[in-house]
Enzyme design. Structure first.
Site, PDB file in Angstrom:
ATOM      1  N   HIS A  61      24.382  -1.202  77.250  1.00  0.00           N
ATOM      2  CA  HIS A  61      23.188  -1.735  77.884  1.00  0.00           C
ATOM      3  C   HIS A  61      23.378  -3.196  78.260  1.00  0.00           C
ATOM      4  O   HIS A  61      24.050  -3.945  77.564  1.00  0.00           O
ATOM      5  CB  HIS A  61      21.981  -1.560  76.960  1.00  0.00           C
ATOM      6  CG  HIS A  61      21.506  -0.145  76.916  1.00  0.00           C
ATOM      7  ND1 HIS A  61      20.329   0.217  76.328  1.00  0.00           N
ATOM      8  CD2 HIS A  61      22.041   0.993  77.402  1.00  0.00           C
ATOM      9  CE1 HIS A  61      20.166   1.526  76.439  1.00  0.00           C
ATOM     10  NE2 HIS A  61      21.191   2.013  77.084  1.00  0.00           N
ATOM     11  N   LYS A  64       7.300  -1.122  75.162  1.00  0.00           N
ATOM     12  CA  LYS A  64       6.826  -1.637  76.455  1.00  0.00           C
ATOM     13  C   LYS A  64       5.527  -0.946  76.854  1.00  0.00           C
ATOM     14  O   LYS A  64       4.662  -1.549  77.482  1.00  0.00           O
ATOM     15  CB  LYS A  64       7.896  -1.432  77.527  1.00  0.00           C
ATOM     16  CG  LYS A  64       7.523  -1.976  78.909  1.00  0.00           C
ATOM     17  CD  LYS A  64       8.724  -2.189  79.792  1.00  0.00           C
ATOM     18  CE  LYS A  64       9.334  -0.875  80.218  1.00  0.00           C
ATOM     19  NZ  LYS A  64       8.552  -0.211  81.285  1.00  0.00           N
TER      20      LYS A  64
END
EC number: 4.1.1.31
Length: 933
Positions: free
Chosen positions: A158, A592
């Protein structure tokens, strides 16, 4: 300037503690050498400028000095492009060098602890095994545990990993030179040479490019992931197994048996195509071949070294008949060594391994000379040969030899095989739906399209097709590029399994899985590639793993699995997978989506409900924790995190992602890497074999309090992020999110699709951006309002506080939640965050949002202290508090510089030097924070 003040940035508190004296000395030494390098290569004025900026930033932070802020603005506004770059690089390297010193000190303290004969510490396998033995767990039960267990850190690529390989290599060199000073009685001449080598390494660092000049490719990411096997995994994992076996032997009257291999490394790098169009079938094959080439190169080197050392002669020792038989099949040795049977055996292994490498990975890795030896059919055949050697040594008075390098090599082969790491495949459920839709429409008997079918109709058609023996895909049909690409990937998966074994590619993950239909769609595509079969001969060569990521999906995942297990066809297939089903939980997207408190609570509840469903159906559960480095993405201390899992949810089975810069932080240094791996093992042993049930909160009141806190925190977070008008503008202007997209730190785009919506932004750059501007709202926002509202509604503040204080003392989940939040609050800095907020062009928006953030931060600290009884952040973690104090004088100036650079860049100064300097500050702040994404 007579005193090199840059070399005197040391912990402000506890300086009298003798144990930290070597750390302070290392920081002074490295700081002095870097300062000398700056003087020598950039000049005294540049050194003075760096020091002035540091001192002014410290005044602004510690004294909230408005004049210092204005002075800092003036200095930064007048920096030339060249000065800006040099200043950023100076503070970046100070951060890097302080990290090196700190890591070395952790190792130093641990070794001192061991030398002193102190009791084993939490997180060590020694203490974990002592605890379970003390509770009456016998060695047979432990052997059974290891035989069934799987503990697997999974490396991912990532895009928050910002360090180049060249920088990592010099980190290790500097650390090695510091260790040499620490552990060796150097003569004056040796000490002088050591210092010269340190200065040379630091000067080389200063003259080495920090940033990548081009964006990483997936091939680059594969290579970056492989370096940690050389740094840590290949040597330290066998060490951990040997340590466990030696501990067990001390608790037995006989030699401990060889325990099963339960600790293994996984990888997504080269197999994760969710949102990454660059992961193709060729890339996946390249990853598998590079994995195999690396591990076979390692075996070839080790076999050669061991063979050279095995000079035992038949004139002095005897060997077993099976070893003699193995030796007789090996290539000839010189006549002078014909009496050395072990050398003959290892020479035979060496030639067969070379033949194996040439067969499995002919186009990557080292190019060996062709020989006539027969390749090993699989790693089990190689293990068989090693076992012959070990048995012969043990039976003929050479037991010590059997316990050394040969034992470690044998364990390495058992763990890494010929595949090195298990590569996961991952794809988004929407892509599966798109491909299945095309296959349906190519074969439809009516004019209906797949999306027109009801949920029940889809399930009926999918199950019917799964049970049919003929394929849906036809060579006579034309398919879209997406469908062809997906089918090629899955066919390549079958080929990789054929060449390297099923263990090389054992998992298929479905991102954004929301229901049984998504699981059946993936199963149908796997069937088309021959990886899965329903019906009477039901089987699957891969684990099908749904990934539940949003708050709603976490709330519904137990019902999804209940429905899935009610399908007889699926249960029959599951029996071919040892009746084990893996489920992945997404910490990042749920955070999120719903904020820190709700994400953690819904994951905890999901684990409880999943455990109930699996127990009811008699299916074994393995949880895969998809977490990042930051608390906002599920990060935090692994030991406490695993022990905080609900009772029965671990049960010897755990996989977890290791992402971004955390991989480098955990696994570059072999001692630190071993300690991190031990921590995972120790926590899994304790969570499974000790009575954790007794220390978990079971009262309805605890759960009711968390439900109310979660609901209130969720509302506060959603009000800020999703309901505040123009919040996206505040986010984009007050963070470096747009500039991160231009930094060459990952192969994947920062968004799943072209959009300015928060929903479409990948979680990693979302969290990374909030970390860089030091606000860090994904790790705390909403908790303060939640407690404030709960206390006000309860009416009796004292009674509520007493209850929450009890929850903190006795409930590992709640304790870990607050401990992680404490860490994030300590790393955040609203003074610096306010300077980023000044970049927001809409003054009303800036005032509204930042006031909300500041108010919430103050509420979080207020109620954290009230519940924990602390009076300062990280009061119960002085080591981390010290670490942050050491690093902030280096990080703060880079933040201030970043704000000024962003202001210039967004005002139209698009000079390449400005863009590079912004990227340097992103790199530098990430290095200083250590876990930013």
């Amino acid at each position: 300037m007579s005193l090199n003040t840059l070399a005197n940035i040391v912990p402000e508190k506890d300086t009298s503690l003798e144990k930290d004296h070597p750390l302070r000395e290392d920081i002074r030494l490295l700081g002095r050498m870097l300062g000398d390098t700056i003087r020598e290569l950039e000049g005294e004025p540049m050194f003075d400028l760096v020091e002035t900026i540091r001192q002014t930033a410290v005044r602004f932070r510690r004294e909230q000095d408005e004049e210092a802020g204005k002075e800092l603005d003036t200095i930064l506004n007048h920096l030339s492009h060249k000065e800006t770059t040099a200043v950023v690089r100076a503070f970046s390297y100070f951060s890097l060098l302080s990290n090196i010193a700190e890591d070395l000190h952790h190792n130093r303290r641990r070794r001192a602890h061991l030398r002193a004969g102190s009791p084993p510490q939490d997180g060590s396998v020694t203490l974990a095994l002592e605890r379970v033995v003390a509770k009456g767990i016998n060695t047979q039960q432990l052997e059974n545990f290891f035989a069934e267990a799987l503990i697997s850190p999974v490396l991912t690529a990532h895009p928050t990993e910002v360090q180049r390989r060249s920088i990592l290599d010099y980190q290790l060199k500097i650390q090695r030179l510091l260790k040499e000073r620490d552990r060796t009685q150097l003569t004056p001449n040796e000490l002088r040479h050591n210092e010269e080598d340190l200065r040379s390494a630091i000067q080389t660092l200063w003259q080495t490019r920090v940033l990548r000049s081009v964006r990483l490719t997936v091939q680059d990411e594969i290579e970056n992931g492989l370096i940690y096997y050389h740094y840590t995994f290949l040597k330290q994992i066998p060490y951990i197994y040997a340590k466990i076996e030696d501990i067990l032997e001390r608790h037995m009257d006989k030699a401990a048996p060889c325990i099963a291999s339960f600790l293994r490394i996984g990888s997504w790098i080269g197999g994760d195509r969710d949102g990454n169009p660059f992961v193709t079938h060729q890339i996946m094959l390249h990853a598998a071949e590079r994995h195999s080439a690396l591990i076979l190169d390692y075996y070839i080197e080790e076999v050669e070294k061991i063979g050279q050392a095995m000079s035992l002669t038949e004139r002095l020792i005897k060997v077993t008949s099976e070893l003699e038989g193995l030796a007789s099949t090996a290539p000839g040795l010189p006549a002078s060594r014909i009496d050395e049977p072990y050398r003959r055996v290892f020479l035979g292994m060496h030639t067969r391994l070379i033949a194996t490498s040439r067969y499995l990975s002919p186009h990557v890795g080292r190019q060996y000379q062709e020989n006539t030896a027969e390749p090993y059919a699989d790693s089990a055949e190689f293990v068989h040969d090693l076992d012959i050697v070990i048995r012969s040594l043990k039976q003929h008075q050479s037991n010590k030899l059997a316990q050394g390098a040969i034992r470690d090599l044998r364990r390495a082969v058992d763990v890494f095989g010929f595949h090195l790491a298990s590569l996961d495949m991952r794809q988004h459920s929407k892509i599966h739906e798109q491909v299945v839709s095309e296959l349906y429409e190519k074969n439809a008997q009516d004019n209906r399209n797949y999306p027109d079918l009801t949920r029940a109709e889809r399930a009926e058609w999918l199950l019917a097709e799964l049970k049919r023996s003929h394929p849906l895909v036809s060579s006579l049909s034309d398919y879209s590029d997406i469908t062809q690409g997906e089918l090629r990937i899955l066919r390549m998966a079958a080929e990789i399994q054929r060449r390297f074994g099923h263990v090389a590619l054992p998992n298929y993950i479905i991102s954004m899985a929301t229901g049984v239909i998504h699981i059946l769609e993936a199963a149908l595509l796997l069937k088309e590639a021959g990886l899965l079969q329903f019906g009477e001969a039901a089987r699957s060569t891969v684990n099908i793993i749904p990934l539940f990521e949003t708050i709603d999906d976490l709330r519904g995942c137990a019902n999804v699995m209940e429905e899935l297990f009610s399908l007889p066809e699926y249960r029959k297939m599951l029996r071919s997978r040892s009746n084990l089903q893996e489920v992945m939980l997404g910490y990042s997207d749920s955070n999120k989506d719903g904020g820190f408190v709700t994400s953690n609570w819904e994951i905890h509840k999901a684990e409880i409900e999943l455990t109930k469903v699996f127990n009811r159906h008699g299916v074994r559960l393995r949880l895969f924790h998809g977490r990042g480095g930051t608390v906002g993405r599920g990060g935090g201390p692994s030991y406490q995190g695993i022990l905080a899992q609900p009772p029965g949810s671990v049960n010897g089975q755990i996989r977890l992602t290791e992402q971004g810069e955390v991989i480098a932080s955990k696994y570059t240094d072999p001692e630190i890497g071993r300690r991190n791996l031990e921590t995972l093992v120790a926590a899994t042993i304790e969570s499974t074999l000790l009575d954790r049930d007794a220390i978990h909160c079971h009262t309805p009141q605890c759960y009711q309090i968390m439900e109310e806190l979660s609901a209130s925190a969720y509302a506060a977070y959603r009000d800020l992020v999703y309901k505040t008008p123009n919040f996206t503008q505040f986010f984009q202007e007050s963070t470096p999110i747009r500039e991160i997209a231009g930094l060459h730190i990952g192969s994947r785009p920062t968004s799943r699709k072209p959009s300015n919506k928060i929903e479409d932004l990948r979680t990693i750059p979302w969290v990374f951006s909030w970390s860089l501007n030091r606000t860090m709202i994904p790790g705390w926002y909403g908790f303060g309002t939640a407690v404030e509202n709960f206390v006000q509604q309860a009416g009796n503040t004292q009674d509520v506080l007493i209850q929450m204080q009890k929850m903190y003392r006795t409930w590992p989940f709640f304790q870990t939640l607050l401990s992680n939040m404490d860490m994030v609050l300590a790393k955040s800095d609203l003074g610096i965050a306010s300077r980023y907020a000044e970049l927001v062009t809409d003054s009303e928006l800036r005032q509204y949002v930042f006031t909300a953030i500041r108010t919430e931060w103050e509420l979080c600290v207020k109620w954290l202290f009230a519940i924990t009884g602390h009076t300062e952040l990280l009061q119960d973690n002085p080591t981390l508090a010290r670490s942050i104090r050491i690093r902030t004088p280096y990080i703060d100036p880079m933040n201030h510089l970043q704000v000024e650079l962003l202001r210039r860049y967004r005002s139209g100064d698009d000079d390449d030097a400005i863009r590079r300097a912004i990227h340097l500050t992103i790199n530098g702040v990430a290095t200083g924070l250590r876990n930013s994404g």
